[in-house]
Every structure is written in C-alpha cells, then in structure tokens.
Design an enzyme around this catalytic site. Structure first.
Site, PDB file in Angstrom:
ATOM      1  N   ASP A  53       0.913  -1.745  -0.209  1.00 54.17           N
ATOM      2  CA  ASP A  53      -0.168  -0.214   0.315  1.00 54.17           C
ATOM      3  C   ASP A  53       0.527   1.997  -0.444  1.00 54.17           C
ATOM      4  O   ASP A  53       0.385   2.122   0.008  1.00 54.17           O
ATOM      5  CB  ASP A  53      -0.781  -0.281   1.113  1.00 54.17           C
ATOM      6  N   SER A  54       2.056   1.360  -0.145  1.00 58.37           N
ATOM      7  CA  SER A  54       3.143   1.649  -0.785  1.00 58.37           C
ATOM      8  C   SER A  54       3.051   2.817  -1.688  1.00 58.37           C
ATOM      9  O   SER A  54       3.741   3.609  -1.854  1.00 58.37           O
ATOM     10  CB  SER A  54       4.889   1.540  -0.195  1.00 58.37           C
ATOM     11  N   ASP A  92      -0.869  -6.307  -0.830  1.00 60.87           N
ATOM     12  CA  ASP A  92      -0.874  -5.355   1.095  1.00 60.87           C
ATOM     13  C   ASP A  92      -2.869  -5.452   0.984  1.00 60.87           C
ATOM     14  O   ASP A  92      -3.984  -5.196   0.256  1.00 60.87           O
ATOM     15  CB  ASP A  92      -1.023  -4.050   1.182  1.00 60.87           C
ATOM     16  N   LYS A 122      -1.237  -9.691   3.009  1.00 61.92           N
ATOM     17  CA  LYS A 122       0.009  -9.093   4.271  1.00 61.92           C
ATOM     18  C   LYS A 122      -1.515  -8.156   5.316  1.00 61.92           C
ATOM     19  O   LYS A 122      -1.645  -6.867   3.973  1.00 61.92           O
ATOM     20  CB  LYS A 122       0.537  -8.118   4.082  1.00 61.92           C
ATOM     21  N   GLU A 124      -1.451  -5.413   9.205  1.00 65.55           N
ATOM     22  CA  GLU A 124      -0.568  -4.855   9.942  1.00 65.55           C
ATOM     23  C   GLU A 124      -1.439  -5.365  11.082  1.00 65.55           C
ATOM     24  O   GLU A 124      -2.168  -5.387  11.176  1.00 65.55           O
ATOM     25  CB  GLU A 124      -0.299  -3.364   9.713  1.00 65.55           C
ATOM     26  N   GLU A 191       9.462  -4.146  10.377  1.00 65.31           N
ATOM     27  CA  GLU A 191       9.867  -3.054  10.428  1.00 65.31           C
ATOM     28  C   GLU A 191      10.141  -2.146  10.998  1.00 65.31           C
ATOM     29  O   GLU A 191      10.052  -1.279  12.050  1.00 65.31           O
ATOM     30  CB  GLU A 191       8.732  -1.865   9.330  1.00 65.31           C
TER      31      GLU A 191
HETATM   32  O1  KIV Z   1       3.363  -1.268   1.481  1.00 67.36           O
HETATM   33  C1  KIV Z   1       4.584  -1.771   1.984  1.00 67.36           C
HETATM   34  O2  KIV Z   1       5.648  -1.130   0.762  1.00 67.36           O
HETATM   35  C2  KIV Z   1       5.030  -2.330   2.858  1.00 67.36           C
HETATM   36  C3  KIV Z   1       6.814  -2.281   2.498  1.00 67.36           C
HETATM   37  C4  KIV Z   1       7.687  -1.714   3.279  1.00 67.36           C
HETATM   38  C5  KIV Z   1       6.901  -4.212   3.880  1.00 67.36           C
HETATM   39  O3  KIV Z   1       4.175  -2.268   3.684  1.00 67.36           O
END
Ligand code: KIV
Length: 273
Positions: A53-54, A92, A122, A124, A191
């Site tokens: 989600d980056s 994510d 994934k 969090e 992280e």
């Molecule tokens: O969203 C993302 O890119 C991440 C990584 C930094 C692990 O969660």
C-alpha cells in the site's frame, strides 16, 4: 544478473519460503505496483513481490498509506500478477479493509484473491487483528504479518521513527510475533525496529521474518522499488541502499528528448515512414 542460482526457475510458494529459512537461504522481496516493473523484478529472480500500500506514496503521491482503497489495491495487484511467473505475489490489505471486523476482513481478502490472482495477503498489527487473521486463514488464504513500524497506524504513532526501542513495546512485539506464528501466518515483516530485537524474534520463530530497517539478522529483506532504484529521490532513511540512480537517468533522457523535439533533431530520416 541475479546471483540467486538455487531453484531459480521454480515457482516460489509460501511453503518454499519456510524451506528457505530452514536451510539458511535469505529471502529477497521488493514491492511492485504495475505490469512492466513487476515483469522486470520477476525476471531478475525475486522471491517475493509485494503489492504494497506504499503505492499510496510512490504511485499516487499521498503522504500516508491511509487513502488507499480495496479497489485500488486490487487494480495494482491485477497489473502485477500479469507480469509475474516465478515470484510469490503478496498483496497488502489497505487501511479500513480488515481492522475491527473479521467478517469484513474475510470478504476483503477473498476479493483480493479472486479478482487479482495474488497468492497471499499482508495485514499490519498483532493481537488487535488476531480474529481477522484467523478468519482469513480459515478460508485457506495465506497471511503475511507486519509488526514494528506499521504505517497504517501513523496517526497513532505520530512519527515514522524506529519502533520498539522501549522494553514494553519490544515485549509486545515479541508476543505478537509468537501469536501470528501460532495463528498460522507464513511470514512476518519487521519494519524499523532495533536489529538486536529483529534477530531475537527471527531466532524465536520457525516462520521467516522479512526486515526493512531491521538489520541483517532477519531471514529476508524488503525495500520499496522506487526507493532502491533512486526514483523516489526525496526519501533518504538510514536503512535504504540505492542500487541505481534512475531518477537522474530518467530526467536526463526526458531532457534530451525535449531538446531533440525542440531542435527538430527528432525524428530523423530513419525514424519516419
Ligand atoms: O507497503 C509497503 O511497501 C510495505 C513494505 C514497506 C513492507 O508494507
């Protein structure tokens, strides 16, 4: 050329990541958000591609990951999976799609798997999201955990500084890591936490840990593609190693193109019909 010569053609699965940890082979993971980049990253021999989600920061220009929607994550994951043959693709789950409501979490994860072809999701957090993690896993969907700095909680933290430096937070992280393993997660991202803590957690778990800003003692490493390629030039944390300066390469190439168009040098006689 990739230096990863072990089983380089074989499809990476969640099971294989566990085998890699068991034999001490480090796991390489990078983010990707589109077909062309995902294809290149996969062809280089990447083990895991994270549709992070980056994308909110590096693709959409937002300052946090919070605005990302489920539809947007599915779109990015669809683009990535079309370009990938070997790597395991993890997507994510965006902010608001799983927290506090495990039925919604299950529905969100099923949409990701059905509509994007991603192979895992994934999430969090630790104990706060245990019910969501369990429900998703019970549907046969592999889950990667994410502890330490969890960017979807930036408004609670108030800073992107290193997490779990204090004893109490370190203890909670250790408990959360054990819980995620017990629930059935196949791996955990750690992280921005002290290297010593990351190594301790890694030794404690049978499932692999993938670090970002968590030192060399984890089972693998992950970076954001645009950061390590030097495209996102403003982001310069201590943990980031730049493997290319594509930002300069791209602005120089685009500048040369502008110049050639303005001077009439492009197209030349060979570049027309
Ligand atoms: O969203 C993302 O890119 C991440 C990584 C930094 C692990 O969660």
């Amino acid at each position: 050329m990739s230096t990863n010569t072990i089983d380089n053609k074989r499809k990476v699965t969640t099971l294989r990541l566990g085998e890699m940890k068991a034999r001490g082979e480090k796991i390489a993971m990078l983010t990707a958000y589109d077909y062309s980049m995902a294809r290149l990253v996969d062809q280089a021999g990447m083990d895991v591609i994270l549709v992070g989600d980056s994308a909110s920061n590096v693709m959409a220009g937002n300052t946090t990951t919070l605005p990302m929607t489920l539809d947007q994550m599915i779109y990015h994951a669809q683009c990535v999976t079309k370009g990938v043959e070997r790597a395991l693709v993890v997507c994510d789950m965006p902010f608001g799609s799983y927290q506090g409501n495990s039925k919604q979490a299950l529905a969100s994860s099923i949409r990701i798997m059905k509509e994007s072809n991603a192979e895992a999701v994934k999430l969090e957090g630790g104990s706060e999201i245990a019910e969501s993690v369990s429900r998703i896993l019970s549907a046969g969907i592999p889950v990667m955990g994410h502890l330490g700095l969890t960017p979807q909680s930036i408004n609670k933290f108030g800073t992107y500084a290193v997490r779990a430096r204090q004893e109490a937070e370190a203890r909670k992280l250790i408990e959360d890591a054990k819980l995620l393993e017990e629930l059935g997660c196949f791996a955990i991202v750690l992280e921005k936490i002290p290297a010593e803590l990351a190594e301790r957690v890694t030794k404690m778990l049978d499932i692999p840990t993938i670090g970002i800003g968590a030192g060399s003692g984890t089972d693998g490493q992950v970076l954001v593609l645009q950061d390590m390629l030097g495209i996102n030039r403003e982001f310069t944390p201590k943990f980031l190693r730049r493997y290319a300066d594509l930002g300069t390469t791209i602005t120089n190439a685009v500048g040369n193109y502008i110049n050639d168009v303005k001077t009439g040098d492009f197209p030349n006689a060979d570049e027309q019909y």
